[in-house]
Design a protein around this motif. Structure first.
Motif, PDB file in Angstrom:
ATOM      1  N   VAL A  90       0.849  -1.188   0.000  1.00  0.00           N
ATOM      2  CA  VAL A  90       0.000   0.000   0.000  1.00  0.00           C
ATOM      3  C   VAL A  90       0.887   1.242   0.000  1.00  0.00           C
ATOM      4  CG1 VAL A  90      -1.695   1.345   1.272  1.00  0.00           C
ATOM      5  CG2 VAL A  90      -1.916  -1.140   1.162  1.00  0.00           C
ATOM      6  N   ASP A  91       0.846   1.975  -1.108  1.00  0.00           N
ATOM      7  CA  ASP A  91       1.579   3.226  -1.255  1.00  0.00           C
ATOM      8  C   ASP A  91       0.525   4.307  -1.480  1.00  0.00           C
ATOM      9  OD1 ASP A  91       2.881   5.478  -2.269  1.00  0.00           O
ATOM     10  OD2 ASP A  91       4.429   4.303  -3.293  1.00  0.00           O
ATOM     11  N   GLU A  92       0.227   5.076  -0.456  1.00  0.00           N
ATOM     12  CA  GLU A  92      -0.900   6.001  -0.533  1.00  0.00           C
ATOM     13  C   GLU A  92      -0.697   7.104  -1.570  1.00  0.00           C
ATOM     14  OE1 GLU A  92      -3.194   7.052   2.864  1.00  0.00           O
ATOM     15  OE2 GLU A  92      -2.018   5.760   4.166  1.00  0.00           O
ATOM     16  N   ALA A  93       0.527   7.582  -1.727  1.00  0.00           N
ATOM     17  CA  ALA A  93       0.787   8.610  -2.746  1.00  0.00           C
ATOM     18  C   ALA A  93       0.547   8.039  -4.135  1.00  0.00           C
ATOM     19  CB  ALA A  93       2.214   9.137  -2.614  1.00  0.00           C
ATOM     20  N   TRP A  94       0.989   6.801  -4.348  1.00  0.00           N
ATOM     21  CA  TRP A  94       0.780   6.148  -5.653  1.00  0.00           C
ATOM     22  C   TRP A  94      -0.710   5.952  -5.898  1.00  0.00           C
ATOM     23  CZ3 TRP A  94      -1.583   2.041  -7.865  1.00  0.00           C
ATOM     24  CH2 TRP A  94      -1.151   1.657  -9.138  1.00  0.00           C
ATOM     25  N   LEU A  95      -1.438   5.459  -4.885  1.00  0.00           N
ATOM     26  CA  LEU A  95      -2.872   5.212  -5.035  1.00  0.00           C
ATOM     27  C   LEU A  95      -3.637   6.499  -5.327  1.00  0.00           C
ATOM     28  CD1 LEU A  95      -3.351   2.622  -2.179  1.00  0.00           C
ATOM     29  CD2 LEU A  95      -3.975   2.244  -4.573  1.00  0.00           C
ATOM     30  N   ALA A  96      -3.260   7.582  -4.664  1.00  0.00           N
ATOM     31  CA  ALA A  96      -3.947   8.854  -4.896  1.00  0.00           C
ATOM     32  C   ALA A  96      -3.749   9.333  -6.331  1.00  0.00           C
ATOM     33  CB  ALA A  96      -3.438   9.903  -3.909  1.00  0.00           C
ATOM     34  N   GLY A  97      -2.534   9.223  -6.852  1.00  0.00           N
ATOM     35  CA  GLY A  97      -2.276   9.625  -8.227  1.00  0.00           C
ATOM     36  C   GLY A  97      -2.978   8.735  -9.221  1.00  0.00           C
ATOM     37  N   PHE A  98      -2.903   7.420  -9.005  1.00  0.00           N
ATOM     38  CA  PHE A  98      -3.547   6.460  -9.901  1.00  0.00           C
ATOM     39  C   PHE A  98      -5.056   6.708  -9.958  1.00  0.00           C
ATOM     40  CE2 PHE A  98      -5.804   2.474 -10.572  1.00  0.00           C
ATOM     41  CZ  PHE A  98      -5.207   1.978 -11.719  1.00  0.00           C
ATOM     42  N   ALA A  99      -5.686   6.839  -8.791  1.00  0.00           N
ATOM     43  CA  ALA A  99      -7.127   7.057  -8.753  1.00  0.00           C
ATOM     44  C   ALA A  99      -7.504   8.380  -9.420  1.00  0.00           C
ATOM     45  CB  ALA A  99      -7.619   7.023  -7.306  1.00  0.00           C
ATOM     46  N   ALA A 100      -6.705   9.435  -9.196  1.00  0.00           N
ATOM     47  CA  ALA A 100      -7.017  10.740  -9.789  1.00  0.00           C
ATOM     48  C   ALA A 100      -6.989  10.673 -11.312  1.00  0.00           C
ATOM     49  CB  ALA A 100      -6.031  11.791  -9.285  1.00  0.00           C
TER      50      ALA A 100
END
Length: 319
Positions: A90-100
């Motif tokens: 779980v990489d929250e910065a990666w997930l936020a960018g991917f989802a955006a």
């Protein structure tokens, strides 16, 4: 962060026109009366479909774009999609960018996330997209007829040019590389053109594995052949006007490069005006590059009408 917290934070949104969204055992879709449901799925694996260095926002965009491109080739209107995601951690910065990146494109096409799955494992992204098209109006690969024109949307070869630059096999000016890389990492699905071509195009396919390789599927399903004007096709490489590339390299990039996610389609020659009107209505440039013929086979011709000796194999994961 646990699996369900991850889903709730990054991928749960209110259901809009679908009966049920994320969180139950099944998504419930409500296509309109007299409509057919169009469904397509694509799997993107790190190291095979994208590099580990790709910007996560662009990866989110592309993960959905390649599926929307399939709907475009069918002339369908996007409705919804599911997302299956394998993550090494779980990489929250990666997930936020991917989802955006994913949701920006989804919102632009009115396409909502309605379910999926997450698991731990090597990074892989699987999206299944659902769309609707009026019954009997879907664009298929099987409708090309002898005498039809062969058209292509947008530009070709830029994505493969960027990939070669990333591999270090070619050196590009910074501006050329930036433009080509955007084409590789943020392709624009031609959904509006696909809709506009309903009732005009006789067959269509999206270009993911190279123009000639994908065109071969249309010829096979339609039991026809085709000739392609190599010079007209070569003009579709946007970087060609900024770089002195050898003709052989240009041909390889344009005809066999892949990852373009443009539409290749056929239409009766009497409907050229209708094709051009569809292009204007969807704000999508199109170019006529060949002709469908009764004789089986695919012929790439030079300016004198002579076949090119160069071979242009399409991409095959297991070749």
């Amino acid at each position: 962060m646990g699996e369900f917290d991850l889903i709730a934070r990054y991928f749960t949104r209110p259901a809009r026109r679908n009966a049920l969204g994320v969180g139950d055992d099944c998504a419930l879709l409500q296509p309109g009366p007299g409509m057919q449901l169009a469904v397509s799925t694509d799997l993107l694996v790190e190291g095979r479909h994208f590099l580990s260095t790709v910007d996560p926002r662009r990866l989110g965009h592309k993960s959905l774009a390649v599926n929307l491109s399939d709907l475009a080739a069918c002339g369908a209107e996007p409705l919804a999609f599911t997302l299956a995601l394998a993550l090494p951690a779980v990489d929250e910065a990666w997930l936020a960018g991917f989802a955006a990146g994913m949701f920006a494109l989804a919102d632009a096409h009115g396409c909502e996330l309605v379910g999926g799955d997450t698991t731990r494992g090597p990074l892989a992204i699987n999206i299944t997209v659902f769309g609707e098209v009026p019954s009997g109006d879907a664009l298929l690969r099987s409708g090309a007829q002898p005498g039809d024109d062969l058209w292509v949307s947008g530009t070709l070869g830029d994505a493969r040019l960027a990939l070669e630059a990333l591999r270090g096999t070619v050196s590009l000016p910074e501006a050329v590389f930036a433009a080509a890389r955007r084409r590789l990492e943020e392709p624009q699905p031609r959904v509006a053109l696909g809709r506009a071509l309903r009732g005009v195009a006789s067959a269509a396919i999206d270009i993911s594995d190279g123009l000639l390789g994908d065109l071969g599927h249309v010829l096979q399903r339609s039991a026809v052949g085709a000739s392609v004007d190599a010079e007209a096709a070569a003009a579709l490489l946007a970087a060609r006007t900024q770089m002195a590339l050898p003709p052989e390299q240009v041909n390889a990039l344009v005809l066999a490069g892949g990852d373009d996610y443009e539409l290749a389609f056929t239409a009766p020659s009497r409907l050229r005006g209708a094709v051009e009107a569809a292009a204007r209505a969807s704000a999508t440039p199109v170019t006529r590059i060949g002709r469908i013929e009764a004789e089986p086979g695919l012929r790439v011709l030079d300016a004198r009408g002579q076949p090119l000796a160069q071979r242009f194999p399409g991409f095959d994961h297991f070749a």
